[in-house]
Motif scaffolding. Structure first.
Motif, PDB file in Angstrom:
ATOM      1  N   VAL A 164       0.844  -1.200   0.000  1.00  0.00           N
ATOM      2  CA  VAL A 164       0.000   0.000   0.000  1.00  0.00           C
ATOM      3  C   VAL A 164       0.882   1.254   0.000  1.00  0.00           C
ATOM      4  N   SER A 165       1.945   1.247   0.803  1.00  0.00           N
ATOM      5  CA  SER A 165       2.864   2.393   0.852  1.00  0.00           C
ATOM      6  C   SER A 165       3.570   2.600  -0.484  1.00  0.00           C
ATOM      7  N   PHE A 166       4.015   1.504  -1.097  1.00  0.00           N
ATOM      8  CA  PHE A 166       4.654   1.616  -2.412  1.00  0.00           C
ATOM      9  C   PHE A 166       3.679   2.190  -3.435  1.00  0.00           C
ATOM     10  N   ALA A 167       2.427   1.742  -3.403  1.00  0.00           N
ATOM     11  CA  ALA A 167       1.415   2.254  -4.339  1.00  0.00           C
ATOM     12  C   ALA A 167       1.199   3.746  -4.118  1.00  0.00           C
ATOM     13  N   ARG A 168       1.222   4.151  -2.860  1.00  0.00           N
ATOM     14  CA  ARG A 168       1.075   5.576  -2.548  1.00  0.00           C
ATOM     15  C   ARG A 168       2.189   6.389  -3.202  1.00  0.00           C
ATOM     16  N   LEU A 169       3.410   5.875  -3.112  1.00  0.00           N
ATOM     17  CA  LEU A 169       4.556   6.598  -3.671  1.00  0.00           C
ATOM     18  C   LEU A 169       4.647   6.515  -5.189  1.00  0.00           C
ATOM     19  N   ILE A 170       4.361   5.349  -5.744  1.00  0.00           N
ATOM     20  CA  ILE A 170       4.610   5.108  -7.165  1.00  0.00           C
ATOM     21  C   ILE A 170       3.426   5.497  -8.056  1.00  0.00           C
ATOM     22  N   ILE A 171       2.209   5.374  -7.522  1.00  0.00           N
ATOM     23  CA  ILE A 171       1.031   5.642  -8.346  1.00  0.00           C
ATOM     24  C   ILE A 171       0.330   6.936  -7.925  1.00  0.00           C
ATOM     25  N   LEU A 172      -0.058   7.002  -6.658  1.00  0.00           N
ATOM     26  CA  LEU A 172      -0.901   8.107  -6.218  1.00  0.00           C
ATOM     27  C   LEU A 172      -0.180   9.450  -6.188  1.00  0.00           C
ATOM     28  N   LEU A 173       1.025   9.486  -5.676  1.00  0.00           N
ATOM     29  CA  LEU A 173       1.740  10.757  -5.575  1.00  0.00           C
ATOM     30  C   LEU A 173       2.004  11.377  -6.951  1.00  0.00           C
ATOM     31  N   GLY A 221      -4.162  10.308   1.187  1.00  0.00           N
ATOM     32  CA  GLY A 221      -4.258  10.446   2.636  1.00  0.00           C
ATOM     33  C   GLY A 221      -4.877   9.217   3.283  1.00  0.00           C
ATOM     34  N   ALA A 222      -5.880   8.646   2.626  1.00  0.00           N
ATOM     35  CA  ALA A 222      -6.520   7.445   3.167  1.00  0.00           C
ATOM     36  C   ALA A 222      -5.540   6.280   3.208  1.00  0.00           C
ATOM     37  N   THR A 223      -4.714   6.157   2.190  1.00  0.00           N
ATOM     38  CA  THR A 223      -3.749   5.047   2.184  1.00  0.00           C
ATOM     39  C   THR A 223      -2.707   5.218   3.283  1.00  0.00           C
ATOM     40  N   ASP A 224      -2.443   6.458   3.682  1.00  0.00           N
ATOM     41  CA  ASP A 224      -1.518   6.698   4.790  1.00  0.00           C
ATOM     42  C   ASP A 224      -2.085   6.079   6.065  1.00  0.00           C
ATOM     43  N   TRP A 225      -3.371   6.238   6.284  1.00  0.00           N
ATOM     44  CA  TRP A 225      -4.008   5.644   7.454  1.00  0.00           C
ATOM     45  C   TRP A 225      -4.132   4.128   7.275  1.00  0.00           C
ATOM     46  N   ILE A 226      -4.524   3.697   6.088  1.00  0.00           N
ATOM     47  CA  ILE A 226      -4.762   2.277   5.820  1.00  0.00           C
ATOM     48  C   ILE A 226      -3.505   1.437   6.032  1.00  0.00           C
ATOM     49  N   ASP A 227      -2.350   1.895   5.532  1.00  0.00           N
ATOM     50  CA  ASP A 227      -1.143   1.070   5.687  1.00  0.00           C
ATOM     51  C   ASP A 227      -0.771   0.879   7.150  1.00  0.00           C
ATOM     52  N   GLY A 228      -0.926   1.929   7.962  1.00  0.00           N
ATOM     53  CA  GLY A 228      -0.642   1.795   9.389  1.00  0.00           C
ATOM     54  C   GLY A 228      -1.627   0.875  10.089  1.00  0.00           C
ATOM     55  N   TYR A 229      -2.895   1.032   9.740  1.00  0.00           N
ATOM     56  CA  TYR A 229      -3.921   0.171  10.321  1.00  0.00           C
ATOM     57  C   TYR A 229      -3.665  -1.294   9.975  1.00  0.00           C
ATOM     58  N   THR A 237       6.907  -3.594   9.945  1.00  0.00           N
ATOM     59  CA  THR A 237       8.257  -3.917   9.494  1.00  0.00           C
ATOM     60  C   THR A 237       9.162  -2.704   9.614  1.00  0.00           C
ATOM     61  N   LEU A 238      10.442  -2.964   9.605  1.00  0.00           N
ATOM     62  CA  LEU A 238      11.420  -1.885   9.621  1.00  0.00           C
ATOM     63  C   LEU A 238      11.234  -1.001   8.388  1.00  0.00           C
ATOM     64  N   LEU A 239      11.062  -1.616   7.222  1.00  0.00           N
ATOM     65  CA  LEU A 239      10.847  -0.850   5.990  1.00  0.00           C
ATOM     66  C   LEU A 239       9.605   0.025   6.118  1.00  0.00           C
ATOM     67  N   GLY A 240       8.527  -0.539   6.638  1.00  0.00           N
ATOM     68  CA  GLY A 240       7.290   0.214   6.783  1.00  0.00           C
ATOM     69  C   GLY A 240       7.430   1.405   7.709  1.00  0.00           C
ATOM     70  N   LEU A 254       8.714   8.745   5.135  1.00  0.00           N
ATOM     71  CA  LEU A 254       9.284   9.185   3.862  1.00  0.00           C
ATOM     72  C   LEU A 254       8.169   9.542   2.886  1.00  0.00           C
ATOM     73  N   ALA A 255       7.139   8.710   2.832  1.00  0.00           N
ATOM     74  CA  ALA A 255       6.007   8.983   1.941  1.00  0.00           C
ATOM     75  C   ALA A 255       5.313  10.287   2.338  1.00  0.00           C
ATOM     76  N   ASP A 256       5.162  10.525   3.640  1.00  0.00           N
ATOM     77  CA  ASP A 256       4.565  11.784   4.102  1.00  0.00           C
ATOM     78  C   ASP A 256       5.409  12.972   3.658  1.00  0.00           C
ATOM     79  N   ARG A 257       6.720  12.876   3.865  1.00  0.00           N
ATOM     80  CA  ARG A 257       7.619  13.978   3.496  1.00  0.00           C
ATOM     81  C   ARG A 257       7.560  14.236   1.987  1.00  0.00           C
TER      82      ARG A 257
END
Length: 188
Positions: free
Chosen positions: A17-26, A49-57, A66-69, A75-78
């Motif tokens: 989900v985080s990768f999708a946020r960075l690679i597709i949505l941003l 913004g929803a995916t930011d909450w979803i990945d943490g949830y 995970t450490l990567l997460g 990083l995705a927020d920044r």
């Protein structure tokens, strides 16, 4: 073949989900802003913004923290803040100074972390850091809505939130440098 420790996994649902946020949505948000398709940008930013909450949830719910997460999420927020700010600067909704301050603080923190720690210093996020991120992540979309709907009063609200977030960014940056200085390895 052995399975890596849980915190070292890469391909977990939250990380995807985080990768999708960075690679597709941003990039999608950036394209919509630059094309002056502000309502589409707002929609894509809402999903971002929803995916930011979803990945943490999901990470907590599925026990896939995970450490990567934990490094990818801030990083995705920044990057989201920088990309949206840059887009708003390019279309003349924000002055260049906003982007300069944000990038200056981020670059300073990155350089200090690389010099002192050769990477991440693993400094926990401060309260002011969370507050600043929230102010920026609310202020930027408010400015987009104000521009799309041509609402001057909402633009003022967005600017107050944004400049509060920028001030908080500087304060958080100073706090992070001080925290890194306390954790800095002693040279022998």
């Amino acid at each position: 073949m052995t399975t890596p420790p849980a915190d070292r996994r890469v391909w977990t649902i939250p990380n995807i989900v985080s990768f999708a946020r960075l690679i597709i949505l941003l990039p999608l948000v950036a394209v919509f802003i630059l094309r002056d398709e502000l309502w589409w940008a707002i929609g894509a930013l809402a999903v971002l913004g929803a995916t930011d909450w979803i990945d943490g949830y999901l990470a907590r719910r599925l026990d896939q923290v995970t450490l990567l997460g934990t490094r990818l999420d801030p990083l995705a927020d920044r990057l989201a803040i920088v990309v949206v700010t840059l887009g708003l600067v390019v279309i003349d909704l924000l002055p260049w100074e906003v982007l300069g301050v944000i990038l200056g603080v981020d670059l300073t923190l990155t350089v200090v972390a690389l010099i002192w720690f050769r990477g991440s210093p693993d400094v926990p996020v401060s309260r002011i850091g969370k507050w600043r991120t929230a102010a920026l992540l609310v202020g930027l979309p408010v400015l987009l809505v104000a521009a799309a709907a041509d609402l001057e009063w909402l633009r003022i609200v967005g600017l107050v939130l944004l400049w509060s977030g920028v001030a908080g960014h500087v304060l958080a940056g100073v706090g992070y440098v001080l925290a890194m200085a306390r954790r800095r390895p002693v040279a022998t």
